[in-house]
Enzyme design. Structure first.
Site, PDB file in Angstrom:
ATOM      1  N   SER A 161       0.849  -1.198   0.000  1.00 59.88           N
ATOM      2  CA  SER A 161       0.000   0.000   0.000  1.00 59.88           C
ATOM      3  C   SER A 161       0.882   1.245   0.000  1.00 59.88           C
ATOM      4  O   SER A 161       1.630   1.453  -0.949  1.00 59.88           O
ATOM      5  CB  SER A 161      -0.948  -0.019   1.204  1.00 59.88           C
ATOM      6  OG  SER A 161      -1.831   1.081   1.176  1.00 59.88           O
ATOM      7  N   THR A 162       0.853   2.046   1.055  1.00 62.39           N
ATOM      8  CA  THR A 162       1.626   3.289   1.102  1.00 62.39           C
ATOM      9  C   THR A 162       3.115   3.017   0.897  1.00 62.39           C
ATOM     10  O   THR A 162       3.719   2.228   1.617  1.00 62.39           O
ATOM     11  CB  THR A 162       1.429   3.993   2.455  1.00 62.39           C
ATOM     12  OG1 THR A 162       0.035   4.104   2.720  1.00 62.39           O
ATOM     13  CG2 THR A 162       2.065   5.368   2.454  1.00 62.39           C
TER      14      THR A 162
ATOM     15  N   HIS B  51      -2.768  -0.984  -3.154  1.00 63.25           N
ATOM     16  CA  HIS B  51      -3.897  -0.100  -2.867  1.00 63.25           C
ATOM     17  C   HIS B  51      -3.742   1.168  -3.696  1.00 63.25           C
ATOM     18  O   HIS B  51      -2.811   1.946  -3.485  1.00 63.25           O
ATOM     19  CB  HIS B  51      -3.933   0.270  -1.382  1.00 63.25           C
ATOM     20  CG  HIS B  51      -4.206  -0.888  -0.482  1.00 63.25           C
ATOM     21  ND1 HIS B  51      -4.011  -0.831   0.879  1.00 63.25           N
ATOM     22  CD2 HIS B  51      -4.659  -2.139  -0.734  1.00 63.25           C
ATOM     23  CE1 HIS B  51      -4.334  -1.996   1.428  1.00 63.25           C
ATOM     24  NE2 HIS B  51      -4.722  -2.810   0.462  1.00 63.25           N
TER      25      HIS B  51
ATOM     26  N   MET C  25       0.051   1.030   5.151  1.00 65.42           N
ATOM     27  CA  MET C  25      -0.691   1.330   6.374  1.00 65.42           C
ATOM     28  C   MET C  25      -1.750   0.266   6.617  1.00 65.42           C
ATOM     29  O   MET C  25      -2.337  -0.263   5.675  1.00 65.42           O
ATOM     30  CB  MET C  25      -1.351   2.714   6.213  1.00 65.42           C
ATOM     31  CG  MET C  25      -1.924   3.309   7.491  1.00 65.42           C
ATOM     32  SD  MET C  25      -2.656   4.941   7.174  1.00 65.42           S
ATOM     33  CE  MET C  25      -1.229   5.817   6.535  1.00 65.42           C
TER      34      MET C  25
ATOM     35  N   ASP D  70      -3.993  -5.039   6.050  1.00 70.05           N
ATOM     36  CA  ASP D  70      -4.433  -5.844   4.911  1.00 70.05           C
ATOM     37  C   ASP D  70      -3.298  -6.780   4.501  1.00 70.05           C
ATOM     38  O   ASP D  70      -2.138  -6.381   4.421  1.00 70.05           O
ATOM     39  CB  ASP D  70      -4.825  -4.933   3.743  1.00 70.05           C
ATOM     40  CG  ASP D  70      -5.400  -5.718   2.569  1.00 70.05           C
ATOM     41  OD1 ASP D  70      -5.966  -6.806   2.802  1.00 70.05           O
ATOM     42  OD2 ASP D  70      -5.286  -5.237   1.417  1.00 70.05           O
TER      43      ASP D  70
END
Length: 374
Positions: A193-194, A220, A313, A316
């Site tokens: 993600s991030t 993401h 973050m 998940d």
């Protein structure tokens, strides 16, 4: 002490809006604003903010050029604001490549169900990336050897920490030489993600065209960004990278990026598996979701999956990784020091699911050893 934020945008309305949101969180403080990239570069040097929020399209100097100059002169965590268009996606990816850590859409309603959720998300992103400031300001960051060059199995961390505290540390730690586990794989699965776009680019560009099995990628990312991101990776990598489509047959040496706003699943059997793209689901927090893809991979491929959870973050990937581990698959996690946000990898590490912590700059090397290409 509050986290100091410099807000950069040529729109007085957006500067005021972002400033109000940031200042409404007691841990954050807007110390100044800038109306173009040139002013941002100058104020970054003079004020030394902990975080900068940056627009992309501005007069005098655009946001991408400003990011490059700031990262060269006074490295600072930068959060980009972008339009959710194809051109906006390309520009945002350029900004990340230039050194920005994360991005959010300028239309907050595109990322949240209500104003309160949008406000909280922006505040949390600023707080999260602020934690990387000290790391970014270290001298010779990219070339200096660090303790993360040494990779240890998770089970040995506590013992290693204890031993380290009672003996003098070596002045220059030696990088561990990897050894293959001997397992056979038929699929590689990566969730992030991030900070993921830069991490994925760093890993995938080091893989050879003859990588021996398919790769599924879950990042993401908004729906309008994934096609541009896949296209960008495809131009940079020796392997083929594409945005996954419903019905795609999984082929060796091809990486399939889950489309934003939807869920990517694997169906069929090893050797004849296909991609299924389904509706994102109103109840799902993430679209795409790492847990969904990892879970389906566990059902189809069992223990023949080499998987890893990278910077991001939240948590998940933890439950999907748990399913993979139960099936006998291999799960690695990116180490804390090389993550933009140590959330997703920490979740699998703390749960005892992953077997190795790996610094980002050695993950591709580790993969090639494990699959027998190095």
């Amino acid at each position: 002490m509050a986290i100091k934020v410099l807000v950069v945008d040529d729109s007085s309305f957006f500067r005021r809006r972002v400033s109000e949101i940031i200042n409404s969180e007691s841990r954050l403080e807007v110390i100044d604003v800038a109306v173009n990239g040139r002013e941002a570069v100058e104020k970054a040097k003079a004020l030394k903010p902990d975080v900068i929020t940056m627009d992309i399209e501005m007069p005098v100097m655009d946001g991408i050029t400003a990011v490059r100059e700031i990262m060269a002169a006074s490295p600072t965590p930068i959060l980009m604001f972008s339009s959710l268009t194809h051109d906006g996606a390309k520009a945002t990816l350029d900004a990340l490549d230039a050194g920005a850590l994360d991005f959010l859409p300028k239309k907050f309603e595109d990322i949240a169900r209500n104003r309160e959720e949008a406000v909280s998300l922006l505040q949390q992103r600023v707080i999260q990336i602020a934690a990387k400031r000290a790391f970014m300001r270290r001298p010779a960051l990219r070339s200096a050897p660090t303790p993360s060059s040494i990779i240890r199995p998770l089970a040995s961390r506590a013992a290693a920490t204890s031993a380290h505290s009672s003996t003098s540390a070596p002045s220059r730690p030696m990088a561990m030489k990897f050894r293959a586990s001997g397992k056979r794989y038929q699929l590689t699965a990566i969730g992030t993600s991030t900070g993921g776009p830069v991490a994925l680019q760093k890993i995938l560009t080091q893989l050879p065209a003859n990588y021996p099995h398919p790769i599924v990628l879950v990042q993401h990312m908004p729906a309008t960004f994934t096609a541009a991101f896949a296209s960008r990776l495809n131009t940079l990598c020796k392997i083929q990278v594409k945005e996954a489509e419903d019905g795609d047959v999984l082929r060796a040496g091809v990486a399939y990026l889950a489309p934003g706003g939807q869920q990517m699943m694997i169906d069929g059997r090893p050797g004849a598996a296909r991609i299924r793209i389904i509706d994102g689901g109103d109840r799902m927090n993430y679209k795409p979701c790492v847990d969904v893809t990892f879970g389906s991979a566990a059902k189809v491929y069992g223990d023949k999956v080499l998987s890893m959870v990278l910077t991001g973050m939240g948590a998940d990937g933890r439950e999907g990784a748990r399913m993979l581990k139960s099936a006998g698959a291999t799960i690695w996690a990116q180490d804390e020091e090389s993550c933009v946000v140590y959330g997703m990898p920490q979740a699998v590490a703390k749960a005892g699911i992953s077997t190795e912590d790996l610094p980002l700059d050695r993950i591709a090397e580790r993969m090639l050893v494990e699959v027998g290409l190095a």
